[in-house]
Design a protein around this motif. Structure first.
Motif, PDB file in Angstrom:
ATOM      1  N   ASP A 323       1.075  -1.173  -0.018  1.00  0.00           N
ATOM      2  CA  ASP A 323      -0.117   0.037   0.028  1.00  0.00           C
ATOM      3  C   ASP A 323       0.870   1.200  -0.052  1.00  0.00           C
ATOM      4  O   ASP A 323       0.315   2.292  -0.059  1.00  0.00           O
ATOM      5  N   LEU A 324       2.186   1.113  -0.246  1.00  0.00           N
ATOM      6  CA  LEU A 324       2.942   2.429  -0.114  1.00  0.00           C
ATOM      7  C   LEU A 324       2.610   3.039  -1.320  1.00  0.00           C
ATOM      8  O   LEU A 324       3.141   4.501  -1.249  1.00  0.00           O
ATOM      9  N   VAL A 325       2.103   2.461  -2.352  1.00  0.00           N
ATOM     10  CA  VAL A 325       2.272   3.443  -3.615  1.00  0.00           C
ATOM     11  C   VAL A 325       0.972   4.132  -3.704  1.00  0.00           C
ATOM     12  O   VAL A 325       0.917   5.144  -4.417  1.00  0.00           O
ATOM     13  N   GLN A 326       0.309   4.188  -2.549  1.00  0.00           N
ATOM     14  CA  GLN A 326      -0.782   5.326  -2.202  1.00  0.00           C
ATOM     15  C   GLN A 326      -0.329   6.469  -1.244  1.00  0.00           C
ATOM     16  O   GLN A 326      -0.952   7.612  -1.050  1.00  0.00           O
ATOM     17  N   VAL A 327       1.114   6.255  -0.659  1.00  0.00           N
ATOM     18  CA  VAL A 327       1.489   7.270   0.121  1.00  0.00           C
ATOM     19  C   VAL A 327       2.521   8.379  -0.593  1.00  0.00           C
ATOM     20  O   VAL A 327       3.020   7.729  -1.532  1.00  0.00           O
ATOM     21  N   ASP A 328       2.129   9.510  -0.166  1.00  0.00           N
ATOM     22  CA  ASP A 328       3.090  10.548  -0.965  1.00  0.00           C
ATOM     23  C   ASP A 328       4.664  10.424  -0.763  1.00  0.00           C
ATOM     24  O   ASP A 328       5.048   9.783   0.509  1.00  0.00           O
ATOM     25  N   ASN A 329       5.365  10.792  -1.588  1.00  0.00           N
ATOM     26  CA  ASN A 329       6.846  10.436  -1.298  1.00  0.00           C
ATOM     27  C   ASN A 329       7.315  11.361  -0.188  1.00  0.00           C
ATOM     28  O   ASN A 329       8.324  10.955   0.479  1.00  0.00           O
ATOM     29  N   ALA A 330       6.935  12.730   0.230  1.00  0.00           N
ATOM     30  CA  ALA A 330       7.658  13.247   1.316  1.00  0.00           C
ATOM     31  C   ALA A 330       7.231  12.735   2.571  1.00  0.00           C
ATOM     32  O   ALA A 330       8.467  12.587   3.430  1.00  0.00           O
ATOM     33  N   THR A 331       6.066  11.889   2.920  1.00  0.00           N
ATOM     34  CA  THR A 331       6.133  11.196   3.976  1.00  0.00           C
ATOM     35  C   THR A 331       6.878  10.045   4.016  1.00  0.00           C
ATOM     36  O   THR A 331       7.520   9.498   4.980  1.00  0.00           O
ATOM     37  N   LEU A 332       7.122   9.417   2.928  1.00  0.00           N
ATOM     38  CA  LEU A 332       7.935   7.997   2.804  1.00  0.00           C
ATOM     39  C   LEU A 332       9.296   8.283   3.221  1.00  0.00           C
ATOM     40  O   LEU A 332       9.987   7.642   3.969  1.00  0.00           O
ATOM     41  N   GLN A 333       9.922   9.507   2.646  1.00  0.00           N
ATOM     42  CA  GLN A 333      11.338   9.935   2.971  1.00  0.00           C
ATOM     43  C   GLN A 333      11.515  10.072   4.326  1.00  0.00           C
ATOM     44  O   GLN A 333      12.491   9.678   4.864  1.00  0.00           O
ATOM     45  N   GLU A 334      10.536  10.784   4.882  1.00  0.00           N
ATOM     46  CA  GLU A 334      10.619  11.008   6.410  1.00  0.00           C
ATOM     47  C   GLU A 334      10.770   9.753   7.109  1.00  0.00           C
ATOM     48  O   GLU A 334      11.603   9.595   8.144  1.00  0.00           O
ATOM     49  N   VAL A 335       9.618   8.892   6.949  1.00  0.00           N
ATOM     50  CA  VAL A 335       9.632   7.759   7.669  1.00  0.00           C
ATOM     51  C   VAL A 335      10.873   6.819   7.383  1.00  0.00           C
ATOM     52  O   VAL A 335      11.498   5.998   8.246  1.00  0.00           O
ATOM     53  N   PHE A 336      11.359   6.801   6.081  1.00  0.00           N
ATOM     54  CA  PHE A 336      12.569   5.815   5.764  1.00  0.00           C
ATOM     55  C   PHE A 336      13.726   6.271   6.421  1.00  0.00           C
ATOM     56  O   PHE A 336      14.844   5.544   6.812  1.00  0.00           O
ATOM     57  N   SER A 337      13.822   7.435   6.741  1.00  0.00           N
ATOM     58  CA  SER A 337      15.181   8.369   7.392  1.00  0.00           C
ATOM     59  C   SER A 337      15.017   7.728   8.789  1.00  0.00           C
ATOM     60  O   SER A 337      16.254   7.861   9.682  1.00  0.00           O
ATOM     61  N   ASN A 338      14.021   7.335   9.561  1.00  0.00           N
ATOM     62  CA  ASN A 338      13.952   6.481  10.829  1.00  0.00           C
ATOM     63  C   ASN A 338      14.248   5.095  10.604  1.00  0.00           C
ATOM     64  O   ASN A 338      14.334   4.514  11.786  1.00  0.00           O
ATOM     65  N   LEU A 339      14.232   4.544   9.576  1.00  0.00           N
ATOM     66  CA  LEU A 339      14.472   2.923   9.594  1.00  0.00           C
ATOM     67  C   LEU A 339      15.863   2.719   9.135  1.00  0.00           C
ATOM     68  O   LEU A 339      16.638   3.462   8.287  1.00  0.00           O
ATOM     69  N   GLY A 340      16.555   1.576   9.572  1.00  0.00           N
ATOM     70  CA  GLY A 340      17.686   1.457   9.135  1.00  0.00           C
ATOM     71  C   GLY A 340      17.871   0.637   7.990  1.00  0.00           C
ATOM     72  O   GLY A 340      16.857   0.335   7.317  1.00  0.00           O
ATOM     73  N   PHE A 341      19.122   0.468   7.387  1.00  0.00           N
ATOM     74  CA  PHE A 341      19.305  -0.079   6.036  1.00  0.00           C
ATOM     75  C   PHE A 341      18.675  -1.449   6.048  1.00  0.00           C
ATOM     76  O   PHE A 341      18.054  -1.856   5.142  1.00  0.00           O
ATOM     77  N   HIS A 342      18.934  -2.395   7.198  1.00  0.00           N
ATOM     78  CA  HIS A 342      18.306  -3.698   7.204  1.00  0.00           C
ATOM     79  C   HIS A 342      16.848  -3.827   7.155  1.00  0.00           C
ATOM     80  O   HIS A 342      16.304  -4.534   6.369  1.00  0.00           O
ATOM     81  N   LYS A 343      16.256  -2.773   7.966  1.00  0.00           N
ATOM     82  CA  LYS A 343      14.798  -2.871   7.763  1.00  0.00           C
ATOM     83  C   LYS A 343      14.178  -2.700   6.428  1.00  0.00           C
ATOM     84  O   LYS A 343      13.234  -3.131   6.177  1.00  0.00           O
ATOM     85  N   LEU A 344      14.978  -1.687   5.897  1.00  0.00           N
ATOM     86  CA  LEU A 344      14.625  -1.112   4.406  1.00  0.00           C
ATOM     87  C   LEU A 344      14.678  -2.316   3.475  1.00  0.00           C
ATOM     88  O   LEU A 344      13.991  -2.473   2.748  1.00  0.00           O
ATOM     89  N   ALA A 345      15.959  -3.285   3.647  1.00  0.00           N
ATOM     90  CA  ALA A 345      16.000  -4.194   2.866  1.00  0.00           C
ATOM     91  C   ALA A 345      15.020  -5.362   2.854  1.00  0.00           C
ATOM     92  O   ALA A 345      14.484  -5.708   2.034  1.00  0.00           O
ATOM     93  N   VAL A 346      14.435  -5.572   4.385  1.00  0.00           N
ATOM     94  CA  VAL A 346      13.470  -6.438   4.674  1.00  0.00           C
ATOM     95  C   VAL A 346      12.224  -5.966   4.006  1.00  0.00           C
ATOM     96  O   VAL A 346      11.233  -6.823   3.214  1.00  0.00           O
ATOM     97  N   LEU A 347      11.940  -4.742   3.698  1.00  0.00           N
ATOM     98  CA  LEU A 347      10.707  -4.159   3.213  1.00  0.00           C
ATOM     99  C   LEU A 347      10.591  -4.446   1.592  1.00  0.00           C
ATOM    100  O   LEU A 347       9.729  -4.621   1.099  1.00  0.00           O
ATOM    101  N   ALA A 348      11.923  -3.881   1.106  1.00  0.00           N
ATOM    102  CA  ALA A 348      12.180  -4.059  -0.261  1.00  0.00           C
ATOM    103  C   ALA A 348      11.918  -5.605  -0.590  1.00  0.00           C
ATOM    104  O   ALA A 348      11.617  -5.932  -1.769  1.00  0.00           O
ATOM    105  N   ALA A 349      12.319  -6.691   0.037  1.00  0.00           N
ATOM    106  CA  ALA A 349      12.432  -8.131  -0.186  1.00  0.00           C
ATOM    107  C   ALA A 349      11.036  -8.529  -0.201  1.00  0.00           C
ATOM    108  O   ALA A 349      10.545  -9.433  -0.797  1.00  0.00           O
ATOM    109  N   MET A 350      10.014  -8.052   0.658  1.00  0.00           N
ATOM    110  CA  MET A 350       8.735  -8.492   0.945  1.00  0.00           C
ATOM    111  C   MET A 350       7.735  -7.938  -0.074  1.00  0.00           C
ATOM    112  O   MET A 350       6.516  -8.169  -0.281  1.00  0.00           O
TER     113      MET A 350
END
Length: 405
Positions: A323-350
């Motif tokens: 459902d990330l496709v429905q979220v605006d980019n500014a919100t995603l960039q701020e949320v991603f900045s609080n997640l580490g590389f590992h968690k982002l990799a987990v999200l990308a994989a799933m």
């Protein structure tokens, strides 16, 4: 060369009328008070049978259409549409009868004969090409089964696909699937046919564990057997006689709207809309009523269809990482900045392809490369860890949007 239209046009009493391309001159079922003589243009005459347009011909300059109603006194039996800009001369009943009475007697006899022929031909174009629908279906099933059994390697062991049998029936008769099902169910209750469900299931690959998971079972097809063809036909004839004089077999609509679709699926229209947007439901299931759809397209204008507006984010829109496709980019960039590389990799994989690309686009090129490499290099992600990371992501987005605590 002078036409009859020229002679009528010189008569001051003749009335004319013009129609633009696509205009409906009259509809089936309307009262017939006038006929029309084409002065210029072309007119298509047709009937709508079983959601299909059956053309009855095209009338050009000097030709008459719509005369059957005022001759026979019946309502319109067809539709007439202007195929281009058309001008017609209106012939009322008095004028047409006067023209016929002025004609020689042999011409009057021929005209009456042609009227009877056209009426008989029109009657053949009906929603039901058979007077006994039940028996016709039974005979087609019997012929199909007999043909397949004759070619089977083992006599007496032939099994027919119910889906293919239904397609054969619908290719010959104008009949809905519900009507076929009702007929076959009656035959099954009489024990002259046997139906066996063939079940299957969908399988999907888990992107985290690289394992194949089985979805829910569903009925892929049904197998139809007729143990005794002679008994089958005899029972069909007896049932047919009993059904005569009774109310015709009940039949629901062949098509359902979105609300009915959602009700049958045990869900809501909102969920169905979202599944259509995600392309989880095949587009072959959806149809538009052509005249209504064309009128809507014209009313909305071309600019309306150039881009689709993303609906405003609501709390129920966020259920999975896709459902990330429905979220605006500014919100995603701020949320991603609080997640580490590992968690982002987990999200990308799933994530699905669209959501995964959106994740990478909202990271700097350097970070995106690190995350992509880690997501592609590992296939042993822990399922519980992935669920926790997904929950953390969705909670963060909802909190930022004021949709959750």
């Amino acid at each position: 060369m002078r036409h009859d239209t020229d002679l009528l046009a010189e008569d001051g009493s003749a009335r004319t009328k013009t129609f633009h391309k696509g205009a409906l001159i009259y509809k089936e079922g309307q009262e017939s008070t006038v006929a029309f003589l084409v002065k210029q243009g072309r007119v298509g005459v047709y009937r709508v049978v079983g959601n299909k347009r059956v053309s009855l011909g095209v009338r050009g300059p000097g030709q008459i259409f719509g005369e059957m109603g005022i001759i026979s006194g019946e309502t319109r039996t067809a539709n007439a549409e202007a195929l281009e800009f058309t001008e017609v001369i209106i012939l009322d009943q008095a004028l047409l009868r006067t023209m016929l009475l002025k004609s020689p007697r042999p011409v009057q006899i021929i005209a009456g004969y042609l009227v009877d022929r056209v009426r008989a031909l029109s009657a053949r174009i009906t929603d039901r090409p058979t007077g006994d629908l039940f028996l016709s279906v039974c005979r087609i099933l019997a012929l199909s089964y007999r043909s397949g059994a004759a070619a089977a390697p083992k006599p007496g062991h032939y099994e027919m696909s119910y889906a293919e049998a239904c397609r054969t029936v619908k290719d010959i008769l104008l009949i809905s699937q519900l009507e076929i099902d009702e007929i076959v169910e009656k035959l099954a209750k009489m024990a002259v046919v046997e139906l066996t469900d063939v079940k299957s299931a969908y399988f999907r690959t888990d992107p985290l564990l690289d394992t194949v998971k089985k979805g829910a079972d569903f009925v892929k097809d049904r197998i139809l057997r007729i143990p005794d063809l002679e008994k089958f036909l005899q029972v069909a004839k007896n049932l047919s006689r009993e059904l005569r004089g009774q109310q015709a077999l009940a039949c629901d609509l062949e098509f359902m709207d979105l609300a009915d679709f959602a009700r049958e699926a045990g869900t809501t229209g909102e969920v169905v809309y979202r599944k259509i947007g995600y392309r989880e439901i095949p587009d072959t299931l959806f149809f538009f009523h052509k005249p209504t759809a064309l009128a809507y397209i014209e009313r909305m204008g071309p600019d309306f269809f150039k881009r689709a507006k993303r609906p405003r984010l609501t709390i129920k829109d966020l259920e999975t990482v896709d459902d990330l496709v429905q979220v605006d980019n500014a919100t995603l960039q701020e949320v991603f900045s609080n997640l580490g590389f590992h968690k982002l990799a987990v999200l990308a994989a799933m994530a699905g392809e669209a959501a995964r690309e959106k994740i990478y686009k909202n990271l700097s090129k350097k970070i995106a490369k690190v995350v992509r490499d880690e997501a592609d290099s590992r296939s042993d992600w822990d399922e519980d860890e992935a669920a926790d990371v997904e929950r953390e992501l969705l909670t963060s987005i909802k909190t930022m949007k004021g949709l959750g605590t």
